[in-house]
Scaffold this motif. Structure first.
Motif, PDB file in Angstrom:
ATOM      1  N   ILE A  12      30.735  39.658  45.722  1.00 33.43           N
ATOM      2  CA  ILE A  12      31.634  39.641  44.565  1.00 33.43           C
ATOM      3  C   ILE A  12      32.093  41.076  44.325  1.00 33.43           C
ATOM      4  O   ILE A  12      31.414  42.029  44.713  1.00 33.43           O
ATOM      5  CB  ILE A  12      30.954  39.077  43.294  1.00 33.43           C
ATOM      6  N   ILE A  13      33.240  41.211  43.703  1.00 36.40           N
ATOM      7  CA  ILE A  13      33.789  42.534  43.376  1.00 36.40           C
ATOM      8  C   ILE A  13      33.833  42.640  41.861  1.00 36.40           C
ATOM      9  O   ILE A  13      34.331  41.743  41.174  1.00 36.40           O
ATOM     10  CB  ILE A  13      35.215  42.714  43.956  1.00 36.40           C
ATOM     11  N   ILE A  14      33.341  43.758  41.330  1.00 34.25           N
ATOM     12  CA  ILE A  14      33.350  44.011  39.892  1.00 34.25           C
ATOM     13  C   ILE A  14      34.277  45.187  39.619  1.00 34.25           C
ATOM     14  O   ILE A  14      34.132  46.253  40.230  1.00 34.25           O
ATOM     15  CB  ILE A  14      31.929  44.329  39.383  1.00 34.25           C
ATOM     16  N   ASP A  15      35.206  44.983  38.718  1.00 33.32           N
ATOM     17  CA  ASP A  15      36.126  46.032  38.279  1.00 33.32           C
ATOM     18  C   ASP A  15      36.924  46.623  39.445  1.00 33.32           C
ATOM     19  O   ASP A  15      37.350  47.772  39.392  1.00 33.32           O
ATOM     20  CB  ASP A  15      35.353  47.115  37.528  1.00 33.32           C
ATOM     21  N   GLY A  16      37.082  45.863  40.505  1.00 31.58           N
ATOM     22  CA  GLY A  16      37.882  46.323  41.632  1.00 31.58           C
ATOM     23  C   GLY A  16      37.288  47.463  42.431  1.00 31.58           C
ATOM     24  O   GLY A  16      37.906  47.967  43.366  1.00 31.58           O
ATOM     25  N   ARG A  17      36.065  47.877  42.095  1.00 33.37           N
ATOM     26  CA  ARG A  17      35.492  49.036  42.808  1.00 33.37           C
ATOM     27  C   ARG A  17      34.005  48.935  43.085  1.00 33.37           C
ATOM     28  O   ARG A  17      33.421  49.786  43.739  1.00 33.37           O
ATOM     29  CB  ARG A  17      35.784  50.326  42.039  1.00 33.37           C
ATOM     30  N   ILE A  18      33.352  47.882  42.590  1.00 33.39           N
ATOM     31  CA  ILE A  18      31.921  47.696  42.835  1.00 33.39           C
ATOM     32  C   ILE A  18      31.748  46.379  43.583  1.00 33.39           C
ATOM     33  O   ILE A  18      32.169  45.331  43.113  1.00 33.39           O
ATOM     34  CB  ILE A  18      31.122  47.671  41.517  1.00 33.39           C
ATOM     35  N   GLU A  19      31.138  46.456  44.758  1.00 31.03           N
ATOM     36  CA  GLU A  19      30.933  45.265  45.582  1.00 31.03           C
ATOM     37  C   GLU A  19      29.450  44.932  45.639  1.00 31.03           C
ATOM     38  O   GLU A  19      28.617  45.776  45.990  1.00 31.03           O
ATOM     39  CB  GLU A  19      31.458  45.494  46.999  1.00 31.03           C
TER      40      GLU A  19
END
Length: 82
Positions: A12-19
Motif C-alpha cells: 500500500i502507498i501512504i501519502d504518495g511517498r510511504i510504501e
C-alpha cells in the motif's frame, strides 16, 4: 481506521511517498517492509508506550533530598583528587 487485506508481495502507498509491503506471513506473524523518506520517523508503537510509561513513573517519583545529598557527598568523597 482503514482495514485492508494484502497478500505476500502486495503493498500500500501512504501519502504518495510511504510504501508498506507485506514481505512474509508465518502463522500469526506478518513481516512488513516500509520504504519512506529519511525525514519520516518510524517507531514501533510498543516502544513508544514503554518510553511513555517510564517517563510517567520517573515524573511521579518522590525524591528524598536528604538521601540525595548524602549520596552525592559519598560520591564526591570517593572521587580521585586532581
Amino acid at each position: 481506521m482503514l482495514v485492508l487485506s494484502r497478500k505476500k508481495g502486495q503493498a500500500i502507498i501512504i501519502d504518495g511517498r510511504i510504501e508498506v509491503t507485506v514481505l512474509e506471513v508465518e502463522g500469526d506473524t506478518v513481516k512488513i517492509g516500509i520504504a519512506a523518506p529519511r525525514e519520516v520517523q518510524i517507531t514501533r508503537k510498543e516502544l513508544l508506550q514503554s518510553v511513555k510509561e517510564t517517563n510517567e513513573e520517573a515524573a511521579s517519583a518522590v525524591i528524598d533530598v536528604g538521601q540525595l545529598r548524602q549520596s552525592l557527598q559519598k560520591m564526591k568523597k570517593n572521587l580521585p583528587k586532581l
